[in-house]
Write a protein that holds these residues in place. Structure first.
Motif, short mmCIF file in Angstrom:
data_model
loop_
_atom_site.label_atom_id
_atom_site.label_comp_id
_atom_site.label_asym_id
_atom_site.label_seq_id
_atom_site.Cartn_x
_atom_site.Cartn_y
_atom_site.Cartn_z
N ALA A 34 57.15 28.49 25.02
CA ALA A 34 57.12 29.71 24.20
C ALA A 34 56.97 29.37 22.73
O ALA A 34 56.24 30.03 21.99
CB ALA A 34 58.40 30.52 24.45
N ARG A 35 57.69 28.29 22.29
CA ARG A 35 57.57 27.89 20.88
C ARG A 35 56.16 27.42 20.55
O ARG A 35 55.60 27.77 19.52
CB ARG A 35 58.59 26.77 20.59
CG ARG A 35 58.58 26.26 19.16
CD ARG A 35 59.74 25.32 18.90
NE ARG A 35 59.74 24.20 19.84
CZ ARG A 35 58.98 23.11 19.66
NH1 ARG A 35 58.19 23.00 18.60
NH2 ARG A 35 59.00 22.12 20.54
N LEU A 36 55.53 26.63 21.47
CA LEU A 36 54.16 26.16 21.22
C LEU A 36 53.16 27.30 21.23
O LEU A 36 52.17 27.30 20.48
CB LEU A 36 53.77 25.12 22.29
CG LEU A 36 54.50 23.77 22.23
CD1 LEU A 36 54.15 22.91 23.43
CD2 LEU A 36 54.16 23.04 20.94
N LEU A 37 53.41 28.29 22.06
CA LEU A 37 52.50 29.44 22.14
C LEU A 37 52.75 30.44 21.02
O LEU A 37 51.94 31.35 20.80
CB LEU A 37 52.68 30.14 23.50
CG LEU A 37 52.14 29.38 24.72
CD1 LEU A 37 52.66 30.01 26.01
CD2 LEU A 37 50.62 29.37 24.71
N GLY A 38 53.87 30.29 20.31
CA GLY A 38 54.19 31.24 19.25
C GLY A 38 54.65 32.57 19.80
O GLY A 38 54.46 33.62 19.18
N ILE A 60 47.98 29.55 29.01
CA ILE A 60 49.43 29.59 29.22
C ILE A 60 49.84 28.54 30.24
O ILE A 60 50.84 27.82 30.07
CB ILE A 60 49.87 30.99 29.65
CG1 ILE A 60 49.70 31.99 28.49
CG2 ILE A 60 51.32 30.99 30.12
CD1 ILE A 60 49.99 33.42 28.85
N MET A 61 49.07 28.42 31.31
CA MET A 61 49.40 27.43 32.34
C MET A 61 49.34 26.01 31.78
O MET A 61 50.19 25.17 32.08
CB MET A 61 48.44 27.59 33.53
CG MET A 61 48.63 28.89 34.31
SD MET A 61 47.43 29.10 35.65
CE MET A 61 47.86 27.73 36.72
N GLN A 62 48.32 25.74 30.94
CA GLN A 62 48.18 24.41 30.35
C GLN A 62 49.37 24.07 29.46
O GLN A 62 49.90 22.94 29.49
CB GLN A 62 46.88 24.32 29.55
CG GLN A 62 45.61 24.30 30.40
CD GLN A 62 44.36 24.36 29.55
OE1 GLN A 62 44.41 24.71 28.38
NE2 GLN A 62 43.23 24.00 30.15
N VAL A 63 49.80 25.03 28.67
CA VAL A 63 50.92 24.77 27.75
C VAL A 63 52.21 24.56 28.52
O VAL A 63 53.00 23.66 28.21
CB VAL A 63 51.07 25.93 26.74
CG1 VAL A 63 52.32 25.74 25.88
CG2 VAL A 63 49.84 26.02 25.85
N ILE A 64 52.44 25.38 29.56
CA ILE A 64 53.65 25.22 30.37
C ILE A 64 53.65 23.85 31.05
O ILE A 64 54.67 23.14 31.09
CB ILE A 64 53.77 26.35 31.40
CG1 ILE A 64 53.98 27.70 30.70
CG2 ILE A 64 54.93 26.08 32.37
CD1 ILE A 64 53.98 28.88 31.63
N GLU A 80 43.89 32.04 19.57
CA GLU A 80 45.00 31.57 20.39
C GLU A 80 46.25 31.33 19.54
O GLU A 80 46.17 31.19 18.31
CB GLU A 80 44.59 30.27 21.09
CG GLU A 80 43.42 30.43 22.04
CD GLU A 80 42.98 29.10 22.63
OE1 GLU A 80 43.67 28.08 22.38
OE2 GLU A 80 41.96 29.08 23.33
N SER A 81 47.39 31.25 20.20
CA SER A 81 48.64 30.98 19.49
C SER A 81 48.58 29.60 18.86
O SER A 81 48.10 28.64 19.47
CB SER A 81 49.82 31.04 20.47
OG SER A 81 49.98 32.34 20.96
N GLY A 82 49.08 29.52 17.61
CA GLY A 82 49.14 28.25 16.93
C GLY A 82 47.90 27.89 16.13
O GLY A 82 47.84 26.81 15.54
N THR A 83 46.91 28.79 16.07
CA THR A 83 45.68 28.47 15.34
C THR A 83 45.83 28.71 13.83
O THR A 83 45.00 28.24 13.06
CB THR A 83 44.51 29.30 15.86
OG1 THR A 83 44.87 30.69 15.85
CG2 THR A 83 44.14 28.89 17.28
#
Length: 656
Positions: A626-630, A611-615, A371-374
């Motif tokens: 977008a920044r958190l997801l990279g 994606i839904m959780q991060v938004i 996942e993004s950010g790992t």
């Protein structure tokens, strides 16, 4: 004024109306000089003897120079060798000029001395041996000695010499100083001739010859300086004549073309440029060209072509490989993370680190998933630094952040004029910049299909074809690809090439999300706190057990990147020495961490949910999400449309 014999007095060299005795008049003057010499020895000051000569005779007598004894004195043999070696260039330059001067005085003698009066070289009659010291304090009055003392054009007639043997030669002499570029006298050129071949014009000839020697020395010095500059240039320089034949080749050009030297073959025949002729192409700056010298590998260069005198051409060139190395240094394309810098004690992360260490020992392609950010890029850098390529460049490319129409030009480069808006002279792509090292292709799943085709060719052939180019360039690059999507599923949907997937998926490494390694959260939080406080030069605050419990319970949709950003926020806002629950974001403290449900078997469902959780955790702020997801905002919008995510349900102000 006339002398007792009725002759006009001899005038000094500085007199504007100047003439010398010739023929019968010269013989009469010999008699007058002898009379003057006798009068001088009897204590008189004969008025028909030039003042400069009388003064020189006086000094010669005071120095105890015996006019009757005649022998040439020389420095010791070893010192003479040193003197000759030191003046070798002066001797070499003066030799041809002295030979030409002798042509007008076939029975004459020409000698060259240094600034100390030591004879370095002579031509013509054997009168003055090499090494002879002609200074006034050694030989008394003579023409060379006068020039050394007065540092100007002078002459001495036979009867004006101090030594009797020199008078008896019945030779007239003229001497002129040889000067360097700074105007300092470095030697004397002296012509000795019979009275019949000696007149006022002879002095002008000697003066011109001495000046010619000085000018030749200056010219040689300038040429040496120019050659020195050419040799120290960090680019190749080849100067060609009007027929294209190399006249001058500097060190750099000899090096890159393996011993290229001036010769009779045209430059096109020697270097064999692939596109265009160096003899007919327009003059240019920073044009890329590939050379194919016979029996040697192809050489890609950036060239400039300028006019030279006499319809010649000057070619300057730099290797593309060297330019890329300079570019890499300027861009700072290097990896800073190592395996020792990746924190984690959980079994999942330790297992991934172990596999990554093993993969670093080979050049096989690595596919990092997670996942993004790992921390996929951290692993990519650690793999590079643990490999044999650690001293070579590490270049990272975010394929998802590149505009679709520029992906190929960024990765593979382009030549001059390849498309509208292209940089003059062309540009190297990321593959060429990473030559010899490692290239990280992040978000590889976002790469367009046409770029995937070009990438597959690079992996198969180890060569890059720039946009608009006709010949490929060999590259040696290790590929590390990273993605947060399911490439296998993308293959099934036709969004990713199957053959490219197999090429990339040689060594597969999965980087676990933070929620699957919760035992590492405490150590990561403390590590980030100390790292930030060290940088900010402040005392590290403690994280209370209650706050740490909340952090450990959170599901961290943005993974380690989200955790690090949160810690930075807390450290900046904390005014005391403890971070408590009240310093945490509201969504974390109110226990918004969702209960862990059975994971979906479909990776695409996981991506949609993630994606839904991060938004939602970002309060509907897509820039922050977008920044958190990279991801780039464009990529995030594409994924929102792909998964048909209703943003109105994820915002805080959504209807109840």
């Amino acid at each position: 004024m006339h002398t007792a014999a009725g002759l006009m007095p001899i005038k000094d060299e500085s007199d504007p109306i100047f003439s010398l005795p010739e023929g019968p008049e010269a013989s009469e003057w010999d008699s007058l000089f002898w009379q003057g010499w006798q009068a001088f020895n009897e204590g008189g000051q004969p008025g028909w003897i030039r003042k400069s000569i009388l003064q020189s005779w006086q000094r010669s007598r005071e120095n105890g120079i015996d006019p009757e004894a005649f022998v040439y004195h020389s420095p010791p043999a070893d010192k003479l060798l040193v003197i000759l070696a030191k003046n070798s260039e002066l001797i070499k330059v003066a030799h041809s000029i002295m030979e030409n001067l002798l042509a007008y005085n076939p029975d004459g003698h020409i000698n060259l001395t240094d600034a100390n009066g030591v004879t370095l070289h002579y031509c013509g009659a054997d009168l003055t041996p090499v090494g002879s010291i002609l200074r006034e304090d050694v030989q008394g009055t003579n023409c060379t000695a006068r020039c050394l003392r007065e540092q100007r054009l002078v002459y001495v007639l036979s009867g004006e010499n101090w030594k009797m043997a020199l008078r008896q030669r019945h030779r007239q002499c003229a001497a002129a100083p040889v000067r360097n570029a700074e105007g300092v006298m470095i030697g004397v050129l002296t012509l000795t001739a019979t009275p019949d071949n000696f007149n006022a014009h002879t002095l002008g000839t000697v003066q011109a010859a001495a000046e010619a020697v000085g000018q030749q020395l200056q010219l040689r010095r300038l040429l040496a300086e120019q050659q020195s500059i050419l040799e120290t240039l960090n680019e190749g320089v080849i100067v060609c004549d009007r027929y294209g034949r190399p006249k001058t080749v500097n060190r750099y050009a000899r090096q890159i073309f393996d011993g290229l030297e001036p010769g009779d073959l045209p430059i096109d025949q020697l270097l064999r440029p692939q596109s265009g002729s160096l003899l007919t192409m327009p003059f240019c700056n920073d044009r890329e060209m590939v050379f194919m010298p016979e029996g040697k590998p192809a050489l890609s260069c950036v060239i400039s072509l300028m006019p030279a005198p006499d319809d010649g051409r000057v070619l300057s060139l730099r290797e593309n490989q060297r330019i890329r190395a300079i570019t890499r240094r300027v861009m700072g394309v290097s990896a800073s993370y190592t395996f020792d810098m990746i924190y984690g004690h959980s079994s999942r992360i330790r297992e991934t680190i172990t596999k990554a260490r093993t993969s670093s020992r080979s050049d096989s392609t690595v596919l990092l998933t997670g996942e993004s950010g790992t921390g996929k890029e951290l692993f990519a850098q650690a793999i590079h630094n643990g490999s044999a390529r650690s001293n070579e460049p590490f270049v990272a490319v975010n394929c998802g952040a590149l505009p679709r129409d520029l992906v190929q030009s960024e990765l593979f480069g382009y030549v001059d004029g390849a498309f509208t808006g292209s940089r003059r002279g062309g540009s190297a792509g990321k593959f060429e910049l990473a030559d010899g090292g490692t290239l990280l292709l992040d978000e590889i799943g976002e790469m367009p299909l046409d770029a995937q085709t070009s990438l597959l060719r690079v992996l198969q052939e180890s060569e890059v074809l720039r946009i608009g180019a006709t010949h490929p360039v060999k590259v040696n690059v290790r590929i590390v690809a990273a993605t947060n999507c399911d490439l296998a599923l993308a293959v099934e949907k036709g969004a990713f090439r199957r053959d490219l997937y197999y090429r990339l998926n040689v060594i597969a490494l999965s980087v676990p999300p933070l929620r699957e390694r919760r035992e590492d959260i405490v150590g990561l939080v403390n590590g980030f706190v100390h790292k930030l406080c060290t940088r900010m030069k402040k005392i590290p605050p403690q994280v209370s057990p209650q706050a740490m419990a909340c952090l450990s319970a959170w599901h961290w949709p943005g993974n380690v990147r989200e955790l690090e950003n949160l810690v930075e926020r807390m450290v900046n806002l904390c005014e005391g020495l403890q971070i408590d629950v009240g310093d945490l974001p509201e969504e974390i403290t109110r226990g918004r961490s969702e209960p862990e449900a059975a994971p979906s078997a479909r990776l695409e469902d996981n991506e949609r949910t993630h994606i839904m959780q991060v938004i939602e955790s970002s309060g509907g702020n897509l820039r922050q999400a977008a920044r958190l997801l990279g991801l780039s905002r464009t990529t995030l919008y594409n994924k929102i449309n792909k998964w048909r995510i209703d943003l109105t349900l994820l915002r805080p102000d959504r209807p109840a």
